[in-house]
Structures are given as structure tokens and as C-alpha cells.
Write a protein that holds these residues in place. Structure first.
Motif, PDB file in Angstrom:
ATOM      1  N   THR A 158       0.229  -1.415   0.198  1.00  0.00           N
ATOM      2  CA  THR A 158       0.081   0.223   0.218  1.00  0.00           C
ATOM      3  C   THR A 158       1.112   1.303   0.409  1.00  0.00           C
ATOM      4  O   THR A 158       1.971   1.421   0.538  1.00  0.00           O
ATOM      5  CB  THR A 158      -0.664   0.370   1.713  1.00  0.00           C
ATOM      6  OG1 THR A 158      -1.887   1.446   1.313  1.00  0.00           O
ATOM      7  CG2 THR A 158      -0.266  -0.014   2.192  1.00  0.00           C
ATOM      8  N   SER A 202     -15.341   5.755   5.074  1.00  0.00           N
ATOM      9  CA  SER A 202     -16.401   5.310   4.328  1.00  0.00           C
ATOM     10  C   SER A 202     -17.591   4.433   5.924  1.00  0.00           C
ATOM     11  O   SER A 202     -17.080   4.719   6.915  1.00  0.00           O
ATOM     12  CB  SER A 202     -16.221   4.158   3.800  1.00  0.00           C
ATOM     13  OG  SER A 202     -16.300   3.023   3.917  1.00  0.00           O
ATOM     14  N   GLU A 231     -16.068   1.935   7.369  1.00  0.00           N
ATOM     15  CA  GLU A 231     -15.179   1.613   7.747  1.00  0.00           C
ATOM     16  C   GLU A 231     -14.806   2.002   9.383  1.00  0.00           C
ATOM     17  O   GLU A 231     -14.038   1.780  10.272  1.00  0.00           O
ATOM     18  CB  GLU A 231     -13.816   2.675   6.890  1.00  0.00           C
ATOM     19  CG  GLU A 231     -13.373   2.363   5.732  1.00  0.00           C
ATOM     20  CD  GLU A 231     -12.506   2.990   5.146  1.00  0.00           C
ATOM     21  OE1 GLU A 231     -12.311   2.723   3.693  1.00  0.00           O
ATOM     22  OE2 GLU A 231     -12.788   3.994   5.505  1.00  0.00           O
ATOM     23  N   SER A 273      -8.878  -1.469   2.599  1.00  0.00           N
ATOM     24  CA  SER A 273      -9.626  -2.549   0.867  1.00  0.00           C
ATOM     25  C   SER A 273      -9.914  -1.468  -0.227  1.00  0.00           C
ATOM     26  O   SER A 273      -9.709  -0.223  -0.184  1.00  0.00           O
ATOM     27  CB  SER A 273     -10.864  -2.954   0.853  1.00  0.00           C
ATOM     28  OG  SER A 273     -11.875  -2.334   0.716  1.00  0.00           O
ATOM     29  N   GLU A 274      -9.741  -2.387  -1.195  1.00  0.00           N
ATOM     30  CA  GLU A 274      -9.767  -1.840  -2.574  1.00  0.00           C
ATOM     31  C   GLU A 274     -11.102  -1.050  -3.091  1.00  0.00           C
ATOM     32  O   GLU A 274     -11.367   0.050  -4.025  1.00  0.00           O
ATOM     33  CB  GLU A 274      -9.694  -3.019  -3.773  1.00  0.00           C
ATOM     34  CG  GLU A 274      -8.433  -3.571  -3.515  1.00  0.00           C
ATOM     35  CD  GLU A 274      -8.547  -5.135  -4.686  1.00  0.00           C
ATOM     36  OE1 GLU A 274      -9.410  -4.874  -5.441  1.00  0.00           O
ATOM     37  OE2 GLU A 274      -7.219  -5.916  -4.924  1.00  0.00           O
ATOM     38  N   ASP A 275     -12.162  -1.578  -1.586  1.00  0.00           N
ATOM     39  CA  ASP A 275     -13.560  -0.872  -2.137  1.00  0.00           C
ATOM     40  C   ASP A 275     -13.853  -0.370  -0.688  1.00  0.00           C
ATOM     41  O   ASP A 275     -14.648  -1.484   0.026  1.00  0.00           O
ATOM     42  CB  ASP A 275     -14.738  -1.628  -2.894  1.00  0.00           C
ATOM     43  CG  ASP A 275     -15.478  -1.373  -2.934  1.00  0.00           C
ATOM     44  OD1 ASP A 275     -16.005  -0.080  -2.538  1.00  0.00           O
ATOM     45  OD2 ASP A 275     -16.693  -1.407  -4.268  1.00  0.00           O
ATOM     46  N   PRO A 276     -13.519   0.878  -0.006  1.00  0.00           N
ATOM     47  CA  PRO A 276     -13.509   1.015   0.603  1.00  0.00           C
ATOM     48  C   PRO A 276     -15.122   0.419   1.651  1.00  0.00           C
ATOM     49  O   PRO A 276     -15.717   0.259   2.534  1.00  0.00           O
ATOM     50  CB  PRO A 276     -13.051   2.127   1.206  1.00  0.00           C
ATOM     51  CG  PRO A 276     -12.232   2.587  -0.025  1.00  0.00           C
ATOM     52  CD  PRO A 276     -12.884   1.907  -0.676  1.00  0.00           C
ATOM     53  N   LYS A 277     -16.440   0.914   0.194  1.00  0.00           N
ATOM     54  CA  LYS A 277     -17.408   1.051   0.505  1.00  0.00           C
ATOM     55  C   LYS A 277     -17.955  -0.329   0.909  1.00  0.00           C
ATOM     56  O   LYS A 277     -19.506  -0.627   1.614  1.00  0.00           O
ATOM     57  CB  LYS A 277     -18.639   1.368  -0.287  1.00  0.00           C
ATOM     58  CG  LYS A 277     -17.851   2.952  -0.228  1.00  0.00           C
ATOM     59  CD  LYS A 277     -18.991   4.031  -1.103  1.00  0.00           C
ATOM     60  CE  LYS A 277     -19.039   5.530  -1.667  1.00  0.00           C
ATOM     61  NZ  LYS A 277     -19.433   6.230  -2.603  1.00  0.00           N
ATOM     62  N   THR A 278     -17.538  -1.237   0.586  1.00  0.00           N
ATOM     63  CA  THR A 278     -18.007  -2.611   0.623  1.00  0.00           C
ATOM     64  C   THR A 278     -17.334  -3.795   1.408  1.00  0.00           C
ATOM     65  O   THR A 278     -17.442  -5.069   1.789  1.00  0.00           O
ATOM     66  CB  THR A 278     -18.497  -3.010  -0.762  1.00  0.00           C
ATOM     67  OG1 THR A 278     -17.597  -2.973  -1.457  1.00  0.00           O
ATOM     68  CG2 THR A 278     -19.939  -2.013  -1.598  1.00  0.00           C
ATOM     69  N   LYS A 279     -15.715  -3.872   1.149  1.00  0.00           N
ATOM     70  CA  LYS A 279     -14.981  -4.371   1.349  1.00  0.00           C
ATOM     71  C   LYS A 279     -13.791  -4.252   3.289  1.00  0.00           C
ATOM     72  O   LYS A 279     -13.860  -2.784   2.720  1.00  0.00           O
ATOM     73  CB  LYS A 279     -14.415  -5.041   0.659  1.00  0.00           C
ATOM     74  CG  LYS A 279     -14.596  -5.502  -0.625  1.00  0.00           C
ATOM     75  CD  LYS A 279     -13.886  -6.036  -1.586  1.00  0.00           C
ATOM     76  CE  LYS A 279     -14.102  -6.771  -2.946  1.00  0.00           C
ATOM     77  NZ  LYS A 279     -12.478  -7.410  -3.471  1.00  0.00           N
TER      78      LYS A 279
END
Length: 241
Positions: free
Chosen positions: A104, A146, A149, A172-178
Motif C-alpha cells: 500500500t 466510509s 470503515e 481495502s480496494e473498495d472501502p464501501k463494500t470490503k
């Protein structure tokens, strides 16, 4: 034992001061973390590396340490073997852990006070290093969390029973869902970097929070009670139970 207000409980301090205990607590709450294994002795180094089942580079940490001190970047099996042997030769009782390295360019620090998120910042990985600690020269900026988060950070703070804590994570790659990768929970976070990034007076908010007597944790001045008992052949004795 003299009734002084504690910012965090002894339990919280004990958990956060030990990175592996923190890992286990976060694991109990189902939080996403880098794969982690304990190395209690040189003999366990091969078992530990098999457990995390990942490619080099990896991250090695002492169980105690802050501000990026005691965190090592291990690039090969040869380096891994040498470091474990060296550290245990210097201190046979040292406990180490290893983690998979999640590549990262930044990590996130979130300050939580009384069950609420009060500030968040991103810390850029230092050029030529893999750490992002402000004390090591990491650059900071504000960060918008998010909902997921926020939820995960509050859960991490709850896992250690914290009142005032800092939760560090890699997005994560998709902070809203992962969910993010939770790295650690700090029981005595510094405020300089996050005050600069957020524009908030964090120290003032902490003081104002604990000005409210309902928010204070006090260690009991006395446990148990006194009772007079009669024991033959000594007669009456005053005992504390």
C-alpha cells in the motif's frame, strides 16, 4: 488503588501493549487483519512461516513497541532466519510475530473517543521505507471514512474495551463494500499529526470528555469488607474479605 481516573482501563492497556493479544481480540470480533503468526522461540520460526502461508516480503514485529520502532521488513527466507536467530540470541525471552505484507502507499489512523469517531487521517508511506508513522517522517492528510470503515474501527476499539484509542488500518480496494485490514489499536495515541490533518484540537476534546464525571473510569479504592470473626484459640479477629 487510590481512586485516580483512568483514561483507559488496565485491561485495555494490557491488550493494546501486546500486539499478539490485540490480534487475538480483533480476531474474536471477526475483524479482517493481515495473516499473523507468533514466534515464541527459534524452534517455532518454520511453523510460523507455514501458518501465514504467504510470499516474501513479510513484516516482523516485536510484541511491544510504538511509533514504528520494533517493526521490520523481511525480504527473504535467509533474512528471516538470520533475524529470528539474532533477536533471540540477544534476548532469549523475546516474543515476535510475523504478518503478511499488504502492499500500500498509505495507511489510515482513526481516533475514537467514548464510542465515537472524532478524527481520521491518512499517512503516506515514507519514501524508501515501508512504514508511515508520523514520528518516522510520514506525511499526513485528512481522510473521509466510509460507513463500513467507521463501523469496523468502532468494533476494533470495542474489542479492546477502549475509551480513547487510535485504530490503524489499510483501506481495502473498495472501502464501501470490503472491510479494511485492521493493523493495530493504540491505547495512548499521539495527537500532533492528526490535529494537523484534521484541523481539530484533539487534546481539548479528550479533556472535555473526561471533565464529565460519568465518562471517568476509576479504580476502586477498596474491595471487599471488614468483618469480625471468632477463631479458637485466638478469640475475635478483624478480617478483610
Amino acid at each position: 488503588k487510590i481512586g485516580i481516573c483512568m483514561v483507559n482501563s488496565r485491561e485495555t492497556v494490557g491488550i493494546c501493549a501486546d500486539k499478539y493479544r490485540t490480534y487475538l481480540k480483533l480476531q474474536e470480533y471477526g475483524l479482517t487483519q493481515p495473516k499473523t503468526a507468533l514466534i515464541p522461540s527459534v524452534e517455532h520460526k518454520d511453523i510460523a512461516i507455514e501458518k501465514i502461508d504467504t510470499k516474501y516480503p513479510i513484516v516482523m514485529k516485536t510484541l511491544a513497541g510504538s511509533k514504528g520502532v520494533g517493526v521490520l521488513f523481511v525480504e527473504s527466507e535467509r533474512s528471516y532466519d538470520s533475524l529470528v536467530q539474532l533477536l533471540h540470541s540477544q534476548n532469549p525471552d523475546i516474543d515476535l510475530l510475523i504478518q503478511e505484507h499488504i502492499k500500500t502507499d498509505k495507511d489510515i489512523r482513526v481516533i475514537i473517543l467514548g464510542g465515537l469517531v472524532i478524527a481520521a487521517m491518512e499517512r503516506k508511506v515514507i519514501e524508501g521505507d515501508f512504514r508511515s508513522n508520523v514520528s518516522q517522517g510520514g506525511k499526513v492528510a485528512s481522510y473521509k471514512l466510509s460507513d463500513l470503515e467507521i463501523e469496523q474501527c468502532l468494533l476494533a476499539s470495542k474489542a479492546v474495551n477502549g475509551v480513547w484509542t487510535a485504530v490503524d488500518f489499510i483501506p481495502s480496494e473498495d472501502p464501501k463494500t470490503k472491510p479494511p485490514y485492521i493493523l493495530e489499536v493504540n491505547h495512548s495515541p499521539g495527537t500532533a499529526g492528526i490535529e494537523k490533518a484534521s484541523g481539530k484540537n484533539i487534546a481539548k476534546e479528550v479533556i472535555q470528555h473526561f471533565e464529565n464525571d460519568k465518562n471517568r473510569i476509576r479504580v476502586p479504592e477498596q474491595c471487599g469488607y471488614f468483618e469480625v470473626v471468632k477463631i479458637e484459640p485466638f478469640g475475635q479477629l478483624v478480617a478483610k474479605f
